[in-house]
Design a protein around this motif. Structure first.
Motif, PDB file in Angstrom:
ATOM      1  N   ASN A 175       0.825  -1.204   0.000  1.00 14.58           N
ATOM      2  CA  ASN A 175       0.000   0.000   0.000  1.00 14.58           C
ATOM      3  C   ASN A 175       0.859   1.254   0.000  1.00 14.58           C
ATOM      4  O   ASN A 175       2.065   1.214   0.165  1.00 14.58           O
ATOM      5  N   LYS A 176       0.212   2.368  -0.227  1.00 13.62           N
ATOM      6  CA  LYS A 176       0.841   3.678  -0.321  1.00 13.62           C
ATOM      7  C   LYS A 176       1.818   3.767  -1.497  1.00 13.62           C
ATOM      8  O   LYS A 176       2.724   4.614  -1.502  1.00 13.62           O
ATOM      9  N   SER A 177       1.635   2.914  -2.482  1.00  9.85           N
ATOM     10  CA  SER A 177       2.484   2.986  -3.672  1.00  9.85           C
ATOM     11  C   SER A 177       1.906   4.007  -4.645  1.00  9.85           C
ATOM     12  O   SER A 177       0.717   4.330  -4.605  1.00  9.85           O
ATOM     13  N   ILE A 178       2.767   4.530  -5.497  1.00  6.96           N
ATOM     14  CA  ILE A 178       2.352   5.520  -6.485  1.00  6.96           C
ATOM     15  C   ILE A 178       3.080   5.256  -7.795  1.00  6.96           C
ATOM     16  O   ILE A 178       4.263   4.917  -7.807  1.00  6.96           O
ATOM     17  N   LYS A 179       2.343   5.350  -8.885  1.00  7.66           N
ATOM     18  CA  LYS A 179       2.925   5.188 -10.218  1.00  7.66           C
ATOM     19  C   LYS A 179       2.349   6.253 -11.138  1.00  7.66           C
ATOM     20  O   LYS A 179       1.233   6.741 -10.921  1.00  7.66           O
ATOM     21  N   GLY A 180       3.112   6.593 -12.158  1.00  7.04           N
ATOM     22  CA  GLY A 180       2.597   7.593 -13.086  1.00  7.04           C
ATOM     23  C   GLY A 180       3.613   7.964 -14.134  1.00  7.04           C
ATOM     24  O   GLY A 180       4.622   7.271 -14.335  1.00  7.04           O
ATOM     25  N   LYS A 181       3.355   9.099 -14.782  1.00  5.37           N
ATOM     26  CA  LYS A 181       4.240   9.554 -15.853  1.00  5.37           C
ATOM     27  C   LYS A 181       4.094  11.060 -16.048  1.00  5.37           C
ATOM     28  O   LYS A 181       3.073  11.662 -15.687  1.00  5.37           O
ATOM     29  N   ILE A 182       5.124  11.662 -16.629  1.00  4.58           N
ATOM     30  CA  ILE A 182       5.096  13.053 -17.076  1.00  4.58           C
ATOM     31  C   ILE A 182       5.198  13.012 -18.602  1.00  4.58           C
ATOM     32  O   ILE A 182       6.065  12.327 -19.149  1.00  4.58           O
ATOM     33  N   PHE A 183       4.329  13.752 -19.270  1.00  9.07           N
ATOM     34  CA  PHE A 183       4.300  13.679 -20.726  1.00  9.07           C
ATOM     35  C   PHE A 183       3.921  15.018 -21.340  1.00  9.07           C
ATOM     36  O   PHE A 183       3.451  15.937 -20.647  1.00  9.07           O
ATOM     37  N   GLU A 184       4.124  15.133 -22.662  1.00 13.12           N
ATOM     38  CA  GLU A 184       3.727  16.329 -23.398  1.00 13.12           C
ATOM     39  C   GLU A 184       2.235  16.263 -23.683  1.00 13.12           C
ATOM     40  O   GLU A 184       1.739  15.260 -24.205  1.00 13.12           O
ATOM     41  N   SER A 185       1.511  17.315 -23.363  1.00  8.82           N
ATOM     42  CA  SER A 185       0.065  17.317 -23.555  1.00  8.82           C
ATOM     43  C   SER A 185      -0.316  17.191 -25.022  1.00  8.82           C
ATOM     44  O   SER A 185      -1.277  16.507 -25.374  1.00  8.82           O
ATOM     45  N   SER A 186       0.436  17.833 -25.906  1.00  7.58           N
ATOM     46  CA  SER A 186       0.066  17.872 -27.317  1.00  7.58           C
ATOM     47  C   SER A 186       0.313  16.555 -28.041  1.00  7.58           C
ATOM     48  O   SER A 186      -0.465  16.155 -28.915  1.00  7.58           O
ATOM     49  N   THR A 187       1.388  15.856 -27.670  1.00  3.15           N
ATOM     50  CA  THR A 187       1.753  14.629 -28.378  1.00  3.15           C
ATOM     51  C   THR A 187       1.548  13.361 -27.553  1.00  3.15           C
ATOM     52  O   THR A 187       1.666  12.255 -28.107  1.00  3.15           O
ATOM     53  N   SER A 188       1.296  13.507 -26.267  1.00  5.77           N
ATOM     54  CA  SER A 188       1.183  12.375 -25.324  1.00  5.77           C
ATOM     55  C   SER A 188       2.499  11.598 -25.208  1.00  5.77           C
ATOM     56  O   SER A 188       2.510  10.452 -24.749  1.00  5.77           O
ATOM     57  N   LYS A 189       3.597  12.204 -25.631  1.00  2.32           N
ATOM     58  CA  LYS A 189       4.907  11.563 -25.543  1.00  2.32           C
ATOM     59  C   LYS A 189       5.369  11.519 -24.084  1.00  2.32           C
ATOM     60  O   LYS A 189       5.472  12.549 -23.423  1.00  2.32           O
ATOM     61  N   THR A 190       5.675  10.320 -23.578  1.00  9.79           N
ATOM     62  CA  THR A 190       6.125  10.164 -22.198  1.00  9.79           C
ATOM     63  C   THR A 190       7.577  10.614 -22.066  1.00  9.79           C
ATOM     64  O   THR A 190       8.451  10.202 -22.828  1.00  9.79           O
ATOM     65  N   LEU A 191       7.827  11.474 -21.081  1.00 12.91           N
ATOM     66  CA  LEU A 191       9.170  11.991 -20.829  1.00 12.91           C
ATOM     67  C   LEU A 191       9.805  11.357 -19.592  1.00 12.91           C
ATOM     68  O   LEU A 191      10.993  11.065 -19.580  1.00 12.91           O
ATOM     69  N   PHE A 192       9.003  11.149 -18.560  1.00  6.91           N
ATOM     70  CA  PHE A 192       9.482  10.539 -17.320  1.00  6.91           C
ATOM     71  C   PHE A 192       8.457   9.521 -16.822  1.00  6.91           C
ATOM     72  O   PHE A 192       7.253   9.713 -16.987  1.00  6.91           O
ATOM     73  N   GLU A 193       8.955   8.459 -16.205  1.00  9.70           N
ATOM     74  CA  GLU A 193       8.092   7.504 -15.510  1.00  9.70           C
ATOM     75  C   GLU A 193       8.267   7.709 -14.018  1.00  9.70           C
ATOM     76  O   GLU A 193       9.377   7.952 -13.541  1.00  9.70           O
ATOM     77  N   ILE A 194       7.175   7.618 -13.273  1.00  7.93           N
ATOM     78  CA  ILE A 194       7.179   7.891 -11.837  1.00  7.93           C
ATOM     79  C   ILE A 194       6.823   6.614 -11.082  1.00  7.93           C
ATOM     80  O   ILE A 194       5.884   5.909 -11.451  1.00  7.93           O
ATOM     81  N   SER A 195       7.541   6.326 -10.004  1.00  7.57           N
ATOM     82  CA  SER A 195       7.247   5.135  -9.211  1.00  7.57           C
ATOM     83  C   SER A 195       7.788   5.313  -7.793  1.00  7.57           C
ATOM     84  O   SER A 195       8.692   6.118  -7.554  1.00  7.57           O
ATOM     85  N   GLY A 196       7.216   4.566  -6.874  1.00  8.70           N
ATOM     86  CA  GLY A 196       7.686   4.602  -5.490  1.00  8.70           C
ATOM     87  C   GLY A 196       6.539   4.534  -4.514  1.00  8.70           C
ATOM     88  O   GLY A 196       5.461   4.014  -4.830  1.00  8.70           O
ATOM     89  N   HIS A 197       6.755   5.048  -3.317  1.00  2.00           N
ATOM     90  CA  HIS A 197       5.756   5.076  -2.254  1.00  2.00           C
ATOM     91  C   HIS A 197       5.692   6.492  -1.703  1.00  2.00           C
ATOM     92  O   HIS A 197       6.716   7.035  -1.278  1.00  2.00           O
TER      93      HIS A 197
END
Length: 318
Positions: A175-197
């Motif tokens: 529990n308390k884990s988090i996942k996600g991404k940072i991306f460009e809004s216009s192209t949906s291109k992923t720039l960073f992946e996010i993970s951890g707690h």
């Protein structure tokens, strides 16, 4: 954490820092402990170094709070950051769930948007808050869950975060884990992946070169925070939280629960009386530190009446 948002040399660095700050604002929820119900006009004015914060309860029924926060560059004495923060804690829309797969629980949705503006760069960040999942079976617990979106229209960057709670019996994942991404809004291109707690460490990984960076370390940002101290008792206003709930807090610290209940009831009854008097006179309460307005698109919102927040009589020591 807020200083990191300003210190970023590029829009992407600043955006990653804002994501880290957003995650850092979550605190472990303690099951069975309810906060005080803020009264209309209640304020909290506190300083920490060059950071001056003013928080005011601006609407009673919706429990909307507005926060104005300034960080000043001590050498140049200029405003470099403002925050407007709406938090609809009092109107939680609860979805009651009772199912053999997920157990008996209450899911509380926190309405409203958090708005952070970096004035130096004219960048505006808008984000929502995760939901609070309260479980009663098999073990009482409370966890932040759900999806959070962070957007900056000026830089065209966006982040999607997913907060995960424990499984019913605690066997699946952590529990308390988090996942996600940072991306460009216009192209949906992923720039960073996010993970951890979010209660420990959160990393971002550059998808281009695989380099990882810590954007949130709970041990550094939460566990070492010191309790605020009243530096100037004469400077406290009558609506300051430390004054409004002072007698209640002292009774709780002494574990005098009967005294605490009586003092809490006195505060609430006084607030009800003032409300009845205003309604009888047809008066509308006006916030002291913010200008309150309503739009069809955004709902209730505020702007601070002061350009800068002055130093406070309450300080949070380093």
């Amino acid at each position: 954490m807020l200083s990191k948002c300003i210190d970023g040399k590029s829009p992407l660095e600043r955006f990653a820092a804002v994501v880290g700050w957003s995650i850092s604002t979550n605190r472990p929820a303690i099951f069975g402990v309810a906060p005080f119900n803020p009264i209309l006009g209640e304020t909290h004015h506190v300083s920490r170094g060059s950071l001056n914060v003013m928080l005011e309860q601006v609407i009673q029924l919706s429990s909307i709070k507005q926060l104005h926060c300034d960080i000043e560059n001590v050498e140049n004495s200029v405003l470099i950051l403002k925050i407007n923060h709406k938090c609809y804690n009092g109107t939680l829309a609860s979805i009651f769930l009772s199912h053999i797969c997920i157990g008996t629980s209450v899911e509380a949705v926190v309405y409203g948007k958090r708005k952070l503006k970096l004035s130096r760069y004219n960048e505006n960040y808008v984000m929502n808050a995760p939901k609070l999942l309260i479980r009663f079976f098999p073990v009482p617990s409370a966890d932040w869950v759900g999806n959070v979106t962070i957007r900056c229209k000026e830089t065209g960057l966006e982040a999607e975060l997913c907060y995960k709670g424990p499984s019913l019996l605690g066997f699946r994942g952590n529990n308390k884990s988090i996942k996600g991404k940072i991306f460009e809004s216009s192209t949906s291109k992923t720039l960073f992946e996010i993970s951890g707690h979010w209660d420990r460490t959160v990393l971002i990984k550059d998808v281009t070169d695989g380099k990882t960076t810590i954007i949130h370390d709970a041990k550094k940002t939460i566990t070492k925070l010191n309790a605020p101290l009243v530096k100037d008792p004469k400077g406290l206003c009558s609506n300051e939280s430390a004054v409004v709930w002072g007698e209640v807090s002292e009774a709780i610290l002494r574990k005098d629960w009967e005294k605490a209940r009586g003092a809490k009831n006195a505060v609430e009854e006084k607030e009800r009386k003032l409300r009845r008097e205003r309604e009888g006179k047809g008066e509308t309460w006006i916030p002291n530190h913010f200008t309150l307005f309503y739009t069809k698109e955004e709902g209730w919102d505020c702007t601070p009446k002061q350009t800068l927040v002055p130093p406070a009589p309450i300080v949070a020591p380093f």
